[in-house]
Design a protein around this motif. Structure first.
Motif, PDB file in Angstrom:
ATOM      1  N   LEU A  13     -20.467 -39.234  24.763  1.00  0.00           N
ATOM      2  CA  LEU A  13     -20.671 -39.224  23.318  1.00  0.00           C
ATOM      3  C   LEU A  13     -22.124 -39.618  23.015  1.00  0.00           C
ATOM      4  O   LEU A  13     -22.666 -40.513  23.662  1.00  0.00           O
ATOM      5  CB  LEU A  13     -19.707 -40.267  22.727  1.00  0.00           C
ATOM      6  CG  LEU A  13     -19.606 -40.414  21.224  1.00  0.00           C
ATOM      7  CD1 LEU A  13     -19.059 -39.137  20.604  1.00  0.00           C
ATOM      8  CD2 LEU A  13     -18.656 -41.576  20.885  1.00  0.00           C
ATOM      9  N   THR A  41     -30.946 -34.594  14.240  1.00  0.00           N
ATOM     10  CA  THR A  41     -30.822 -35.321  12.979  1.00  0.00           C
ATOM     11  C   THR A  41     -31.439 -34.502  11.842  1.00  0.00           C
ATOM     12  O   THR A  41     -30.874 -34.425  10.743  1.00  0.00           O
ATOM     13  CB  THR A  41     -31.519 -36.696  13.092  1.00  0.00           C
ATOM     14  OG1 THR A  41     -31.119 -37.289  14.335  1.00  0.00           O
ATOM     15  CG2 THR A  41     -31.147 -37.607  11.963  1.00  0.00           C
ATOM     16  N   ALA A  83     -17.868 -36.023  22.631  1.00  0.00           N
ATOM     17  CA  ALA A  83     -16.685 -36.873  22.784  1.00  0.00           C
ATOM     18  C   ALA A  83     -16.659 -37.431  24.194  1.00  0.00           C
ATOM     19  O   ALA A  83     -17.337 -36.916  25.087  1.00  0.00           O
ATOM     20  CB  ALA A  83     -15.419 -36.058  22.516  1.00  0.00           C
ATOM     21  N   PRO A 128     -18.999 -33.654  16.145  1.00  0.00           N
ATOM     22  CA  PRO A 128     -20.422 -33.295  16.093  1.00  0.00           C
ATOM     23  C   PRO A 128     -21.279 -34.076  17.078  1.00  0.00           C
ATOM     24  O   PRO A 128     -22.337 -33.608  17.486  1.00  0.00           O
ATOM     25  CB  PRO A 128     -20.816 -33.622  14.658  1.00  0.00           C
ATOM     26  CG  PRO A 128     -19.840 -34.647  14.205  1.00  0.00           C
ATOM     27  CD  PRO A 128     -18.547 -34.296  14.897  1.00  0.00           C
ATOM     28  N   HIS A 178     -14.313 -32.816  27.449  1.00  0.00           N
ATOM     29  CA  HIS A 178     -15.367 -33.808  27.196  1.00  0.00           C
ATOM     30  C   HIS A 178     -15.031 -35.152  27.849  1.00  0.00           C
ATOM     31  O   HIS A 178     -15.894 -35.832  28.388  1.00  0.00           O
ATOM     32  CB  HIS A 178     -15.552 -34.031  25.684  1.00  0.00           C
ATOM     33  CG  HIS A 178     -16.402 -32.997  25.007  1.00  0.00           C
ATOM     34  ND1 HIS A 178     -15.941 -31.761  24.644  1.00  0.00           N
ATOM     35  CD2 HIS A 178     -17.696 -33.019  24.619  1.00  0.00           C
ATOM     36  CE1 HIS A 178     -16.899 -31.080  24.060  1.00  0.00           C
ATOM     37  NE2 HIS A 178     -17.988 -31.814  24.024  1.00  0.00           N
ATOM     38  N   GLY A 182     -27.168 -41.792  20.377  1.00  0.00           N
ATOM     39  CA  GLY A 182     -28.056 -41.977  19.215  1.00  0.00           C
ATOM     40  C   GLY A 182     -27.315 -41.893  17.892  1.00  0.00           C
ATOM     41  O   GLY A 182     -27.947 -41.863  16.835  1.00  0.00           O
ATOM     42  N   ARG A 185     -15.382 -36.354  31.982  1.00  0.00           N
ATOM     43  CA  ARG A 185     -16.702 -36.441  32.615  1.00  0.00           C
ATOM     44  C   ARG A 185     -16.966 -37.885  33.024  1.00  0.00           C
ATOM     45  O   ARG A 185     -16.403 -38.788  32.410  1.00  0.00           O
ATOM     46  CB  ARG A 185     -17.776 -35.950  31.623  1.00  0.00           C
ATOM     47  CG  ARG A 185     -17.641 -34.484  31.317  1.00  0.00           C
ATOM     48  CD  ARG A 185     -18.648 -34.042  30.289  1.00  0.00           C
ATOM     49  NE  ARG A 185     -18.410 -34.648  28.998  1.00  0.00           N
ATOM     50  CZ  ARG A 185     -19.251 -34.608  27.977  1.00  0.00           C
ATOM     51  NH1 ARG A 185     -20.404 -33.991  28.095  1.00  0.00           N
ATOM     52  NH2 ARG A 185     -18.965 -35.182  26.834  1.00  0.00           N
TER      53      ARG A 185
HETATM   54  C1  HEM Z   1     -27.114 -36.026  13.670  1.00  0.00           C
HETATM   55  C2  HEM Z   1     -27.768 -36.294  14.780  1.00  0.00           C
HETATM   56  C3  HEM Z   1     -27.254 -36.070  16.163  1.00  0.00           C
HETATM   57  C4  HEM Z   1     -26.249 -35.263  16.602  1.00  0.00           C
HETATM   58  C5  HEM Z   1     -25.332 -34.379  15.765  1.00  0.00           C
HETATM   59  C6  HEM Z   1     -26.188 -35.400  18.045  1.00  0.00           C
HETATM   60  C7  HEM Z   1     -25.296 -34.738  18.858  1.00  0.00           C
HETATM   61  C8  HEM Z   1     -25.217 -34.900  20.222  1.00  0.00           C
HETATM   62  C9  HEM Z   1     -24.282 -34.195  21.076  1.00  0.00           C
HETATM   63  C10 HEM Z   1     -23.269 -33.169  20.610  1.00  0.00           C
HETATM   64  C11 HEM Z   1     -24.497 -34.625  22.340  1.00  0.00           C
HETATM   65  C12 HEM Z   1     -23.734 -34.183  23.590  1.00  0.00           C
HETATM   66  C13 HEM Z   1     -22.561 -35.135  23.718  1.00  0.00           C
HETATM   67  C14 HEM Z   1     -21.574 -34.787  24.805  1.00  0.00           C
HETATM   68  O1  HEM Z   1     -21.967 -34.179  25.808  1.00  0.00           O
HETATM   69  O2  HEM Z   1     -20.372 -35.149  24.643  1.00  0.00           O
HETATM   70  C15 HEM Z   1     -25.560 -35.600  22.308  1.00  0.00           C
HETATM   71  C16 HEM Z   1     -26.049 -36.255  23.405  1.00  0.00           C
HETATM   72  C17 HEM Z   1     -27.134 -37.085  23.385  1.00  0.00           C
HETATM   73  N1  HEM Z   1     -27.824 -37.507  22.256  1.00  0.00           N
HETATM   74 FE1  HEM Z   1     -27.415 -36.999  20.338  1.00  0.00          FE
HETATM   75  N2  HEM Z   1     -27.162 -36.283  18.441  1.00  0.00           N
HETATM   76  C18 HEM Z   1     -27.826 -36.717  17.334  1.00  0.00           C
HETATM   77  C19 HEM Z   1     -28.869 -37.624  17.295  1.00  0.00           C
HETATM   78  C20 HEM Z   1     -29.391 -38.260  18.384  1.00  0.00           C
HETATM   79  C21 HEM Z   1     -30.444 -39.250  18.336  1.00  0.00           C
HETATM   80  C22 HEM Z   1     -31.103 -39.763  17.052  1.00  0.00           C
HETATM   81  C23 HEM Z   1     -30.717 -39.610  19.623  1.00  0.00           C
HETATM   82  C24 HEM Z   1     -31.733 -40.593  20.150  1.00  0.00           C
HETATM   83  C25 HEM Z   1     -32.833 -40.894  19.533  1.00  0.00           C
HETATM   84  C26 HEM Z   1     -29.811 -38.867  20.477  1.00  0.00           C
HETATM   85  C27 HEM Z   1     -29.770 -38.971  21.852  1.00  0.00           C
HETATM   86  C28 HEM Z   1     -28.845 -38.321  22.656  1.00  0.00           C
HETATM   87  C29 HEM Z   1     -28.822 -38.443  24.115  1.00  0.00           C
HETATM   88  C30 HEM Z   1     -29.786 -39.272  24.952  1.00  0.00           C
HETATM   89  C31 HEM Z   1     -27.738 -37.674  24.571  1.00  0.00           C
HETATM   90  C32 HEM Z   1     -27.271 -37.485  26.011  1.00  0.00           C
HETATM   91  C33 HEM Z   1     -26.114 -38.455  26.310  1.00  0.00           C
HETATM   92  C34 HEM Z   1     -25.486 -38.283  27.693  1.00  0.00           C
HETATM   93  O3  HEM Z   1     -25.574 -37.208  28.276  1.00  0.00           O
HETATM   94  O4  HEM Z   1     -24.895 -39.274  28.168  1.00  0.00           O
HETATM   95  N3  HEM Z   1     -29.027 -38.063  19.694  1.00  0.00           N
HETATM   96  N4  HEM Z   1     -25.980 -35.749  21.004  1.00  0.00           N
END
Ligand code: HEM
Length: 488
Positions: free
Chosen positions: A424, A289, A420, A417, A76, A427, A79
């Motif tokens: 990371l 979420t 990392a 979750p 993780h 949101g 990257r």
């Molecule tokens: C409990 C709720 C949430 C969990 C468990 C979660 C989990 C994750 C995980 C595992 C990733 C991939 C991270 C990685 O590649 O290291 C991710 C990426 C992302 N999440 Fe969440 N997420 C949650 C809520 C949200 C919310 C509320 C938003 C926005 C409204 C959001 C927006 C994003 C975006 C835009 C990415 C891509 C980031 C990137 O590639 O740089 N997430 N999320």
């Protein structure tokens, strides 16, 4: 002389082909007979058979499967240079017009990441807090009606309406209220996106690129509606920015910031990038979420002492007669709730598996990876490893306290979750705030009569890009009035 990079390849590395693993078939590899919606469980079972590093073919080529926590976190962290998201996955996501920060790489990703991060930082959340309270009031109305009628609510549907209303409010400046006006069918269309993305990512042959089956055409219709909604959000923001040009300098939300960047000369974010990020955030903020909340409510219902601790914490924090946190700092508090959220996500992460691709020759755990090699990280296994703590499979929020044992700390450290490293989840602060608001509001006003499947069997884990509980129904009753106002 500087020490070699931990992932630098060396001549002592084993080739990927020498690892143990199930025997592949031509073309489809090891995907024959695997149920895609529970592929994470299949991969976790194979780790018990072949060990924490094994070989699995998602088609003709071998992928490295990794179940060791320290290696997973290393991947993780490496990257965007060392690893990217699986290229096949990026392609599937981009070709349906959702090219945003999640599927971007390199310089593109860096630029988009900055915009998205600043839109979700705690300062923005604080400014948005009153709107979050308004959405939570709508949730209360739904729950009040259900409590009065004794009706069981479909938990995922309810929670996804909540999360869509929150995301569109915060990120796009739009009060949707799908909670109370459910004929706004956006949800029904959004629901179709992830299952198809999942099927296409794992398809050994990309048939849809050559032949449109009825299922592809139906998917296209849903997708068109999702795009339509995205265009509507963008048109609304453009109107606001035309009547208040100051928003270009001081955007109020992610969408305004994206449009300002799009219009900047040399900004490099075209119309497709704006729409792609709108849809990315809409999808990324919805299921994740809602699923985490669904699992948590189920776990709390089956652990009454933990639920009582939540109720006590909320009652102590709110003033007599106060029905939900109405101050940002109160909502951000709640240590007991936070421990329950962390523990639920350790056992039931929305991403139990992550898919990567090596951008260059690398070594992972003494296994040589060529440029383009695929890697499957079993994120959850490391965080429920019974070798770290005998009760690793149990829901025990106390392990998140500072005073917890070294064994508990090793489990909590292994839990990722939100991912990392540099990617990371941006949101995460919003997600934590939403989950605290929902839990505090339910604890304050209702008794959990049940959070269970119709037949009382444990909810099945299913993956449609994110992992969710199948068939949970929520039944609540109003807490006795006296109980609410006594505050101890
Ligand atoms: C409990 C709720 C949430 C969990 C468990 C979660 C989990 C994750 C995980 C595992 C990733 C991939 C991270 C990685 O590649 O290291 C991710 C990426 C992302 N999440 Fe969440 N997420 C949650 C809520 C949200 C919310 C509320 C938003 C926005 C409204 C959001 C927006 C994003 C975006 C835009 C990415 C891509 C980031 C990137 O590639 O740089 N997430 N999320």
């Amino acid at each position: 002389m500087s020490a070699p990079h931990p992932l630098a390849s060396s001549s002592a590395d084993r080739p990927l082909a020498s690892l143990p693993g199930p025997r592949p078939l031509p073309l489809i590899g090891n995907l024959a007979g695997v149920e895609l919606d529970s592929i994470h469980l299949h991969l976790e079972r194979l780790a018990a058979q072949y060990g924490p590093l094994y070989r699995f073919h998602m088609g003709p080529d071998a992928a490295l499967v990794v179940a060791r926590g320290e290696l997973i976190q290393e991947i993780h962290r490496e990257r965007p240079e060392g690893f990217s998201r699986l290229l096949g996955m990026q392609r599937v996501i981009n070709e349906i017009g959702i090219q945003g920060v999640f599927s971007a790489e390199g310089a593109d990703w860096r630029r988009q990441r900055k915009l998205v991060m600043s839109a979700f930082d705690p300062g923005h959340l604080k400014r948005y807090f009153l709107a979050l309270v308004r959405v939570t009031e709508q949730l209360r109305l739904c729950l009040d009606e259900a409590a009065a009628s004794g009706q069981a609510l479909d938990l995922q549907t309810l929670l996804m309406r909540y999360t869509v209303d929150v995301t569109t409010g915060l990120a796009f400046g739009i009060e949707m209220n799908t909670l109370r006006e459910p004929d706004q069918a956006l949800q029904g269309h959004l629901d179709k996106v992830f299952p198809m993305v999942m099927r296409r990512i794992f398809a050994p042959i990309p048939l849809w690129r050559y032949v449109r089956l009825p299922s592809d055409r139906e998917f296209d219709r849903h997708l068109a509606k999702v795009h339509e909604a995205g265009h509507r959000f963008i048109a609304g923001a453009r109107e606001r920015m035309a009547s208040d040009p100051g928003l270009r300098e001081r955007p109020n939300n992610l969408l305004e910031a994206l449009l300002a960047a799009r219009d900047e000369s040399g900004g490099g974010l075209g119309d497709a990038g704006v729409l792609g990020n709108v849809l990315t955030v809409l999808l990324a903020g919805e299921d994740t979420t809602a699923n985490s909340l669904g699992w948590m409510l189920h776990l709390l219902h089956t652990h009454p002492a933990e639920w009582q601790a939540v109720v006590d914490e909320v009652d102590a924090a709110l003033a007599p007669g106060e029905d939900m946190p109405r101050e940002f700092d109160t909502a951000r508090g709640f240590e007991t709730i936070e421990a329950c959220i962390n523990e639920a996500m350790r056992l039931k992460p929305v991403a139990p598996v992550s898919l990567f691709e090596a951008n260059k020759a690398l070594s992972i755990g003494g296994v040589a990876l060529k440029k383009g090699a695929q890697v499957i990280a079993l994120n959850r296994l490391a965080a429920v490893n019974p070798e770290l703590a005998g009760d690793a499979a149990q829901f025990r929020p106390q392990r998140w306290r500072a005073s917890a044992s070294a064994a508990d700390h090793s489990l909590t450290k292994a839990s990722i979750p939100f991912g990392a490293g540099p990617r990371l989840c941006p949101g995460r602060y919003l997600a934590m705030l939403e989950m605290k608001m929902v839990l505090a509001t339910i604890a304050r006003n209702y008794e959990l009569i049940s959070v269970a499947t119709e037949d009382g069997t444990p909810p099945r884990e299913r993956v449609a890009f994110t992992m969710f509980p199948v068939g949970l129904k929520l039944r609540v009753a109003s807490r006795a009035h006296a109980d609410l106002h006594s505050n101890g």
